[in-house]
Design a protein around this motif. Structure first.
Motif, PDB file in Angstrom:
ATOM      1  N   GLU A  23       0.840  -1.200   0.000  1.00  0.00           N
ATOM      2  CA  GLU A  23       0.000   0.000   0.000  1.00  0.00           C
ATOM      3  C   GLU A  23       0.877   1.253   0.000  1.00  0.00           C
ATOM      4  N   LEU A  24       1.938   1.228   0.808  1.00  0.00           N
ATOM      5  CA  LEU A  24       2.840   2.379   0.855  1.00  0.00           C
ATOM      6  C   LEU A  24       3.572   2.534  -0.476  1.00  0.00           C
ATOM      7  N   PHE A  25       3.998   1.419  -1.067  1.00  0.00           N
ATOM      8  CA  PHE A  25       4.658   1.506  -2.370  1.00  0.00           C
ATOM      9  C   PHE A  25       3.719   2.124  -3.405  1.00  0.00           C
ATOM     10  N   GLU A  26       2.479   1.701  -3.412  1.00  0.00           N
ATOM     11  CA  GLU A  26       1.532   2.207  -4.390  1.00  0.00           C
ATOM     12  C   GLU A  26       1.315   3.706  -4.211  1.00  0.00           C
ATOM     13  N   GLN A  27       1.234   4.145  -2.966  1.00  0.00           N
ATOM     14  CA  GLN A  27       1.071   5.577  -2.691  1.00  0.00           C
ATOM     15  C   GLN A  27       2.273   6.350  -3.215  1.00  0.00           C
ATOM     16  N   TRP A  28       3.478   5.866  -2.922  1.00  0.00           N
ATOM     17  CA  TRP A  28       4.691   6.555  -3.370  1.00  0.00           C
ATOM     18  C   TRP A  28       4.794   6.525  -4.883  1.00  0.00           C
ATOM     19  N   TYR A  29       4.439   5.405  -5.491  1.00  0.00           N
ATOM     20  CA  TYR A  29       4.546   5.282  -6.943  1.00  0.00           C
ATOM     21  C   TYR A  29       3.613   6.265  -7.645  1.00  0.00           C
ATOM     22  N   GLU A  30       2.396   6.380  -7.137  1.00  0.00           N
ATOM     23  CA  GLU A  30       1.433   7.323  -7.734  1.00  0.00           C
ATOM     24  C   GLU A  30       1.932   8.757  -7.616  1.00  0.00           C
ATOM     25  N   GLU A  31       2.560   9.091  -6.491  1.00  0.00           N
ATOM     26  CA  GLU A  31       3.106  10.435  -6.322  1.00  0.00           C
ATOM     27  C   GLU A  31       4.312  10.659  -7.238  1.00  0.00           C
ATOM     28  N   ALA A  32       5.128   9.606  -7.422  1.00  0.00           N
ATOM     29  CA  ALA A  32       6.271   9.716  -8.320  1.00  0.00           C
ATOM     30  C   ALA A  32       5.823   9.866  -9.771  1.00  0.00           C
ATOM     31  N   ALA A  33       4.723   9.211 -10.129  1.00  0.00           N
ATOM     32  CA  ALA A  33       4.211   9.312 -11.502  1.00  0.00           C
ATOM     33  C   ALA A  33       3.842  10.750 -11.848  1.00  0.00           C
ATOM     34  N   ILE A  34       3.490  11.536 -10.840  1.00  0.00           N
ATOM     35  CA  ILE A  34       3.159  12.950 -11.047  1.00  0.00           C
ATOM     36  C   ILE A  34       4.417  13.820 -10.994  1.00  0.00           C
ATOM     37  N   ALA A  35       5.322  13.505 -10.071  1.00  0.00           N
ATOM     38  CA  ALA A  35       6.451  14.393  -9.796  1.00  0.00           C
ATOM     39  C   ALA A  35       7.662  14.165 -10.693  1.00  0.00           C
ATOM     40  N   GLU A  36       7.900  12.911 -11.102  1.00  0.00           N
ATOM     41  CA  GLU A  36       9.099  12.601 -11.882  1.00  0.00           C
ATOM     42  C   GLU A  36       8.909  13.012 -13.338  1.00  0.00           C
ATOM     43  N   LEU A  37       9.910  13.695 -13.896  1.00  0.00           N
ATOM     44  CA  LEU A  37       9.815  14.153 -15.277  1.00  0.00           C
ATOM     45  C   LEU A  37       9.943  13.005 -16.268  1.00  0.00           C
ATOM     46  N   ASN A  38      10.808  12.056 -15.959  1.00  0.00           N
ATOM     47  CA  ASN A  38      11.069  10.952 -16.883  1.00  0.00           C
ATOM     48  C   ASN A  38      11.052   9.609 -16.157  1.00  0.00           C
ATOM     49  N   ASP A  39      10.309   8.666 -16.711  1.00  0.00           N
ATOM     50  CA  ASP A  39      10.355   7.266 -16.296  1.00  0.00           C
ATOM     51  C   ASP A  39      10.284   7.056 -14.775  1.00  0.00           C
ATOM     52  N   PRO A  40       9.174   7.369 -14.143  1.00  0.00           N
ATOM     53  CA  PRO A  40       9.049   7.063 -12.720  1.00  0.00           C
ATOM     54  C   PRO A  40       9.113   5.571 -12.435  1.00  0.00           C
ATOM     55  N   ASN A  41       8.963   4.745 -13.480  1.00  0.00           N
ATOM     56  CA  ASN A  41       9.038   3.293 -13.301  1.00  0.00           C
ATOM     57  C   ASN A  41      10.426   2.731 -13.581  1.00  0.00           C
ATOM     58  N   ALA A  42      11.424   3.607 -13.757  1.00  0.00           N
ATOM     59  CA  ALA A  42      12.797   3.128 -13.963  1.00  0.00           C
ATOM     60  C   ALA A  42      13.338   2.551 -12.665  1.00  0.00           C
ATOM     61  N   MET A  43      13.934   1.381 -12.761  1.00  0.00           N
ATOM     62  CA  MET A  43      14.510   0.772 -11.570  1.00  0.00           C
ATOM     63  C   MET A  43      15.784   0.026 -11.941  1.00  0.00           C
TER      64      MET A  43
END
Length: 210
Positions: A23-43
């Protein structure tokens, strides 16, 4: 959206903690999808060969749920060969704009052919053709060799659907360790770690010194 200095939540022990890391990961991921300019799913994904020598590279997180974190690649690539020898991996997503990162590690399994087919079908046609043309991680004598292979595969599939090659699959890292890191002033960062002995086990969790 939380500011970058926001700390991590207090999480009670017991049944509520079982879903807490995802649940915490999903919350952070959704916020990163808005805030990160490029590839918030890069790992970054680290694997190791049979001798334990580590190898790391950037990939894209393409699916996530309570079972783990999925990326796709060629089984004959370096990471595919290493996972065949040592089916464990670790990964990290770092969101600089939010000053946060998530680390995880655990055993790796292949996703089902149905899951791989579904994601492959969603890719751009040129990307699907590239999966047929590229002998990923093998020596390439010249760029033109790849370009010729792409041209040949493009001609072969002209007017046809491009199916998934058998060697192109998804891998799921099933976390037995999951750590959330949040930047705080003076390097007194906030860290909370979740761990379990198997991917089906119960989570234990606690805070770590920065």
């Amino acid at each position: 959206m939380p500011s970058p200095s926001d700390g991590l939540p207090e999480i009670a022990h017991g049944s509520a903690a079982e879903s807490a890391p995802f649940e915490l990961f999903e919350q952070w991921y959704e916020e990163a999808a808005i805030a990160e300019l490029n590839d918030p799913n890069a790992m970054a994904i680290a694997t190791a060969d049979a001798n334990g020598l580590p190898d790391v590279r950037m990939v894209l997180l393409k699916h996530r749920d309570s079972r783990g974190f999925v990326f796709f690649t060629n089984t004959t690539s370096a990471k595919g060969r290493e996972l065949a020898e040592n089916s464990q991996a670790s990964g990290v997503l770092h969101w600089k704009s939010l000053r946060r990162q998530v680390r995880f590690r655990g055993p790796v399994e292949m996703v089902t052919p149905t899951e791989s087919d579904a994601y492959f079908a969603s890719r751009a046609r040129d990307s699907r053709i590239g999966a047929w043309a590229s002998r990923q991680s093998s020596p390439l004598p010249a760029r033109k060799v790849l370009e010729d292979a792409i041209a040949a595969e493009t001609a072969r599939f002209e007017g046809l659907d491009v199916p998934r090659p058998a060697h192109w699959v998804g891998y799921r890292v099933q976390p037995t360790y999951l750590e959330f890191w949040s930047d705080r002033p003076f390097r007194l960062h906030d860290r909370i770690a979740f761990s379990r002995t198997t991917p089906q086990g119960d989570w234990e969790h606690g805070r770590l010194y920065p």
